[in-house]
Design an enzyme around this catalytic site. Structure first.
Site, short mmCIF file in Angstrom:
data_model
loop_
_atom_site.label_atom_id
_atom_site.label_comp_id
_atom_site.label_asym_id
_atom_site.label_seq_id
_atom_site.Cartn_x
_atom_site.Cartn_y
_atom_site.Cartn_z
N ASP A 157 -5.21 -16.46 5.52
CA ASP A 157 -5.68 -17.09 4.28
C ASP A 157 -7.12 -17.59 4.43
OD1 ASP A 157 -2.89 -17.07 4.52
OD2 ASP A 157 -2.61 -18.68 3.09
N GLU A 203 4.92 -8.93 1.51
CA GLU A 203 6.00 -9.20 2.46
C GLU A 203 7.38 -8.87 1.89
OE1 GLU A 203 5.29 -13.25 3.57
OE2 GLU A 203 3.82 -12.70 5.10
N LYS A 262 5.31 -8.61 -3.81
CA LYS A 262 5.14 -10.06 -3.75
C LYS A 262 3.71 -10.47 -4.08
CE LYS A 262 5.57 -13.87 -0.42
NZ LYS A 262 5.66 -14.22 1.00
N GLN A 263 2.74 -9.72 -3.57
CA GLN A 263 1.34 -10.15 -3.74
C GLN A 263 0.42 -8.94 -3.61
OE1 GLN A 263 2.17 -12.05 0.24
NE2 GLN A 263 -0.05 -12.31 0.16
#
Ligand code: BGC
Length: 766
Positions: free
Chosen positions: A357, A487, A600-601
């Site tokens: 991150d 993920e 998820k992302q």
């Protein structure tokens, strides 16, 4: 419905809802980079809560707990420790405890004043005898004196004369909600309670971090100081001072509590108490008002450099200020040993450790608002952990200086203990390499490569070169058994994003080597010797991988494939999901999630975002449409990337929706998990979605470039960036771009296709 009132500078809660306490404890968290805490109440609260107070860098290596051990798993999971509760002020009125969970609450209000960095609360409760008590509390963690916290706490008996007993305390008997073996992590070292305060020194188990909490208490009634005689109490891991006052109706008792927090991170053990005494007595002597004032000034100064002003949309405005505020509370860039945990000081999930991150999301924010040196410091943090990354890769069987940086770390050692992530989510290595490029593109500081960057790049490249496999069948290189950023898929082959990053790293490292060799051959010779670099063989191998890597692609759709076999999945879309089934991670079994198409992302889109110049607009649009419809954004890191890409392709509707989702993720609790803490690292993504998305900021050939795309309902958008020694303010209003150069040197910038030179200390509109 918003739980908190929309206000441009404040977060306001106007009612007391027991079921919202944990969520609000996260939202109203305060900190100063050195320490921080959830917004627990000063007085006792017997309802459901998570008491949490954390000191940056003070952690515990908790023995890993997993059901089935796999070779290569880390021994421990580092966690920043929940530490002493030092805000405590226990209150009893006529013998009855003040406790919002037990008393009848007549009114309640809580305000996070982001402009001034203050947490304020006031409430009225009715006691069993019918008497009403009003409490007004304010506290802050000083930005001017990072080892100081101050609280002003007032009690007023509204209906009748009352006996008010207060006990100010420090309680070191705390637990971590997420401890693996229900162990307590702190031992008492020393304590002393005096008539007006007291200190407690505690030591963490295993790593022996010593911390001293030293408090000083002042009492006044209606402004007149009270020479109260306190009873001091000491018991295990606890010191306190108790006093009792006879308050007349409508009189106000104010308790000022100052706390100094010193630790062996910053002071020798033998000085901990004396140092805290010194800091504390200076603070108390200066007074609450002085401390508050200097703290406010620090915040005003931060806003002066980093504020984003959105006129015409109060929700959007509040969201971004909340994000900026939380980012500065978490990390100030002043201590090179520290980094940015995904939850900052607001919760225990993720252990306060460093994740990808930082490089993928946080770097641009700190680089543009706190300055180049802070960004450099974040990069050097990883440089210092390079040896550990090489050891980490060696544990998994890699050789010859290949480096795998950890997914989760406190000191360079891997802490994550799920094989799908620890061993497979290797794209993090690429983000660390990409951050070096981003930093150099932005700052022009190519010297970073020679000094630090190159060795990190070579370590990562060596890892990629060993992690790929040659496929005879395809006559291509492939990358097997990985987990991409998404993920909700594990152990996939040829995650496009990971393959792309790997190839990019190899190319970039080769260029970097040639740059350093050309500019400073003797340094390159020294580095080469130190890392035993076999120049011809290694570079040849890298070039072969670059030329022959497999990238999954669907010709029919004209879309990049997230991984091999992606189209075998049942192709249903997010819009077809029953809302009652969301968030999927709270409603579906893991098995069902893994097999589903839902993402998820940002994954492919993360790569498209990083490398947008490699794709034409039509390709970006096609991939965005395809993946956006399948993404559930159940990682906070996702909507910001989608928002930036939506701006890029001119899709305002989705840019705005995704912006609100990132900037107000916690305020509006989109993912129903705010009670666990805030999503600090994704808040830097919100900043990117304003600056890079709506402002269209890029660096093109060493030049600051803007391509604004402003929502219709925003009357204007303004932000500042620090770029190569200049502070540039950009304001976009009514189709115009107004640029102010707040520095002593001119700067040429680009707005769309026009190049404009802004003289020193002047403003130009285009
Ligand atoms: C995300 C990761 C992220 C981590 C910490 C996870 O939910 O999938 O990408 O690094 O949270 O923010």
């Amino acid at each position: 419905m918003n739980n908190y009132k929309v206000d441009e500078w404040k977060i306001i809660e106007e009612t007391f809802e027991p079921q919202r306490v944990k969520g609000s404890e996260s939202i109203f968290s305060i900190g100063n980079g050195m320490m921080g805490q959830r917004a627990n109440f000063e007085e006792d609260y017997s309802g459901e809560m998570l008491r949490g107070s954390y000191i940056a860098g003070v952690y515990y290596p908790d023995k890993t707990r997993v059901g089935w051990w796999k070779n290569g798993y880390p021994e421990y999971f580092a966690k920043v420790l929940n530490s002493a509760n030092f805000i405590g002020i226990r209150v009893k009125v006529n013998g009855e405890p003040i406790d919002l969970s037990q008393n009848k609450v007549v009114s309640f209000s809580r305000i996070l004043d982001m402009q001034h960095g203050l947490l304020q609360r006031s409430f009225v409760v009715e006691l069993r005898n019918g008497g009403k008590i009003e409490i007004v509390a304010e506290r802050f963690m000083s930005m001017a004196r990072p080892e100081i916290a101050a609280i002003s706490y007032s009690v007023c008996a509204l209906d009748c004369d009352s006996i008010v007993a207060v006990e100010g305390y420090v309680d070191g008997d705390v637990v971590n909600e997420d401890s693996n073996y229900n162990e307590k992590f702190w031992d008492e070292v020393a304590k002393s309670a005096t008539s007006r305060g007291g200190y407690l020194v505690m030591k963490t188990k295993k790593l022996d971090f010593n911390v001293c909490w030293n408090m000083s208490l002042e009492y006044s009634i209606d402004g007149a100081e009270m020479p109260a005689k306190a009873i001091s109490i000491e018991r295990e891991k606890y010191v306190s001072n108790s006093v009792e006052f006879n308050l007349k109706k409508n009189q106000t008792l104010t308790v000022n509590k100052y706390v100094a927090v010193t630790s062996t991170l910053n002071h020798p053990f033998e000085n901990l108490v004396s140092k805290s005494d010194e800091i504390l007595s200076k603070a108390a002597l200066d007074s609450y008002a002085v401390l508050k004032n200097e703290h406010i000034n620090k915040w005003l100064d931060k806003w002066q450099h980093a504020d984003i002003v959105i006129e015409g949309d109060a929700e959007a405005q509040q969201g971004i200020r909340f994000n900026i505020f939380q980012l500065f509370q978490t990390y100030t860039g002043e201590d090179e040993r520290l980094n940015i945990g995904p939850k900052g000081f607001t919760g225990e999930k993720y252990g306060g450790s460093t994740y990808w991150d930082t490089e993928a999301y946080c770097l641009p924010f700190y680089m543009s608002t706190a300055g180049e040196h802070v960004a450099r410091q974040l990069l050097i943090y990883r440089y210092r952990q390079l040896d550990k990354a090489i050891e980490n890769a060696a544990k998994l069987g890699f050789t010859d200086g290949a480096a795998l940086f950890p997914m989760v770390t406190m000191n360079g050692e891997e802490c994550h203990n799920e094989w799908e992530i620890t061993f497979e989510e290797i794209h993090r290595n690429g983000a660390i390499a990409y951050a070096i490029k981003r930093y150099i593109d932005y700052t022009g500081d190519k010297g970073y490569l020679t000094e630090y960057g190159l060795e990190v790049l070579v370590g990562i490249s060596r890892f990629w070169a060993q992690r790929i496999t040659w496929s005879d069948e395809r006559q291509k290189y492939v990358m097997l058994g990985v987990t991409g950023p998404n993920e909700y898929e594990n152990n996939v082959n040829n995650n496009w994003y990971t393959n792309y990053l790997a190839v990019w790293t190899l190319k970039y490292t080769a260029e970097a080597i040639s740059y350093v060799n050309n500019t400073d051959a003797s340094t390159w010779a020294a580095i080469k010797g130190r890392i035993s670099f076999k120049e011809d063989a290694e570079l040849a191998k890298w070039a072969d991988i670059v030329a022959k890597m497999h990238f999954p692609y669907n010709e029919k759709l004209g879309v990049i494939m997230q991984q091999d076999g992606f189209m075998d999945k049942e192709q249903i879309l997010v819009k077809d999901l029953d809302p009652s089934q969301r968030p999927l991670n709270q409603k579906w079994s893991w098995d069902r999630i893994l097999r589903s198409v839902f993402i998820k992302q940002a994954d492919v889109l993360q790569g498209v975002y990083f490398f947008e110049n490699d794709f034409d607009l039509e390709t970006i649009r096609k991939n965005f449409d395809f993946y956006e419809q399948r993404t559930v954004h159940e990682s906070s890191l996702s909507p910001c990337v989608h928002s930036i890409l939506a701006c890029k392709i001119g899709d305002m509707e989705r840019a705005k929706t995704m912006y609100l989702r990132t900037a107000r993720l916690d305020l509006d609790d989109y993912n129903k998990e705010v009670n666990e803490g805030l999503h600090i690292t994704s808040m830097a993504g919100s900043w990117m979605s304003v600056v890079e998305g709506f402002g269209g900021l890029r660096i093109k050939n060493d030049t600051l470039y803007f391509n604004p795309f402003i929502p219709d309902n925003w009357k204007s958008l303004a932000f500042k960036v620090i770029f190569r020694g200049r502070t540039i303010k950009a304001k976009f209003e009514g189709g115009k771009t107004i640029l102010t150069n707040e520095s002593e040197q001119p700067l040429s910038v680009m707005v769309k296709d026009a190049t404009i030179c802004i003289p020193a200390n002047s403003t130009i509109g285009v």
